[in-house]
Design a protein around this motif. Structure first.
Motif, short mmCIF file in Angstrom:
data_model
loop_
_atom_site.label_atom_id
_atom_site.label_comp_id
_atom_site.label_asym_id
_atom_site.label_seq_id
_atom_site.Cartn_x
_atom_site.Cartn_y
_atom_site.Cartn_z
N GLU A 1 -4.58 -4.01 -3.08
CA GLU A 1 -5.76 -4.87 -3.17
C GLU A 1 -6.40 -4.86 -4.57
O GLU A 1 -7.18 -5.75 -4.89
CB GLU A 1 -6.82 -4.42 -2.14
N ASP A 2 -6.06 -3.88 -5.38
CA ASP A 2 -6.64 -3.76 -6.71
C ASP A 2 -5.91 -4.56 -7.78
O ASP A 2 -6.38 -4.65 -8.92
CB ASP A 2 -6.65 -2.29 -7.15
N LEU A 3 -4.77 -5.12 -7.43
CA LEU A 3 -3.95 -5.84 -8.41
C LEU A 3 -4.23 -7.33 -8.37
O LEU A 3 -4.41 -7.90 -7.29
CB LEU A 3 -2.47 -5.57 -8.14
N GLY B 1 10.79 -8.58 -11.28
CA GLY B 1 11.10 -7.78 -10.10
C GLY B 1 9.90 -7.65 -9.20
O GLY B 1 8.80 -8.09 -9.52
N VAL B 2 10.13 -7.04 -8.04
CA VAL B 2 9.09 -6.89 -7.02
C VAL B 2 8.89 -5.40 -6.75
O VAL B 2 9.86 -4.65 -6.63
CB VAL B 2 9.50 -7.63 -5.73
N THR B 3 7.63 -5.00 -6.68
CA THR B 3 7.26 -3.63 -6.35
C THR B 3 6.39 -3.65 -5.10
O THR B 3 5.63 -4.59 -4.88
CB THR B 3 6.47 -2.99 -7.52
N MET B 4 6.51 -2.60 -4.29
CA MET B 4 5.69 -2.47 -3.09
C MET B 4 4.57 -1.46 -3.37
O MET B 4 4.82 -0.40 -3.94
CB MET B 4 6.54 -1.99 -1.92
N TYR B 5 3.34 -1.81 -2.96
CA TYR B 5 2.18 -0.95 -3.12
C TYR B 5 1.53 -0.70 -1.75
O TYR B 5 1.44 -1.61 -0.94
CB TYR B 5 1.12 -1.63 -4.00
N ARG B 6 1.08 0.54 -1.56
CA ARG B 6 0.37 0.86 -0.32
C ARG B 6 -0.94 0.07 -0.27
O ARG B 6 -1.56 -0.23 -1.29
CB ARG B 6 0.04 2.35 -0.26
N LEU B 7 -1.36 -0.23 0.96
CA LEU B 7 -2.66 -0.88 1.17
C LEU B 7 -3.76 0.17 1.18
O LEU B 7 -3.56 1.29 1.65
CB LEU B 7 -2.66 -1.62 2.51
#
Length: 150
Positions: free
Chosen positions: A5-7, A138-144
């Motif tokens: 949510e911070d990005l 590329g794609v990165t996954m971030y925790r919510l």
């Protein structure tokens, strides 16, 4: 800690610098990409590159290291990556070249079924002459954030 949510789209992080040495280039290539223009400075002179160059995979590995260091400085809640969309090696990287870069958020979207969000980024690495040598999307996954609090 920086969560999904911070990005924001358009956000930019600085990467680097990293200076490539002949010893490092040869060591990486000897193990992972043993082509003459990566491992033998004499043989490399007779190739289209006219001298020793770093493997593109070496350049990507350095980019990855610099990206992880930047994420660590930012305290990012990264959970991995499903892969890259594109990777382009645009100029050879030679011994003595110093690369710096930038990582820009292009797109974000939450997972529909998992507790994380996806962030598509473009990472560009430039040499000391400001020449673009590598471009990766590329794609990165971030925790919510909610998952971390829950």
């Amino acid at each position: 800690m920086r969560y999904f949510e911070d990005l924001a789209v358009g956000e930019v992080d600085a990467l680097g610098p990293h200076t490539f040495t002949e010893t490092e280039i040869v060591a990486f290539a000897t193990r992972y990409d043993p082509q003459p223009f990566h491992v033998d400075s004499v043989a490399a002179r007779s190739t289209i590159f006219g001298g020793l160059i770093a493997s593109g995979w070496h350049t990507c590995a350095v980019m990855m290291r610099l990206s992880v260091e930047a994420a660590g400085r930012a305290g990012a809640a990264i959970t991995g990556s499903p892969g890259i969309d594109s990777c382009r090696w645009l100029k050879p990287v030679r011994p003595g070249d110093t690369l710096s870069g930038r990582s820009e958020v292009l797109e974000t979207w939450p997972s529909r079924s998992r507790p994380f969000g996806f962030v598509r980024r473009r990472v560009e690495m430039r040499n000391q002459r400001d020449e673009l040598v590598l471009s990766v999307v590329g794609v990165t996954m971030y925790r919510l954030r909610e998952e971390a609090a829950g």
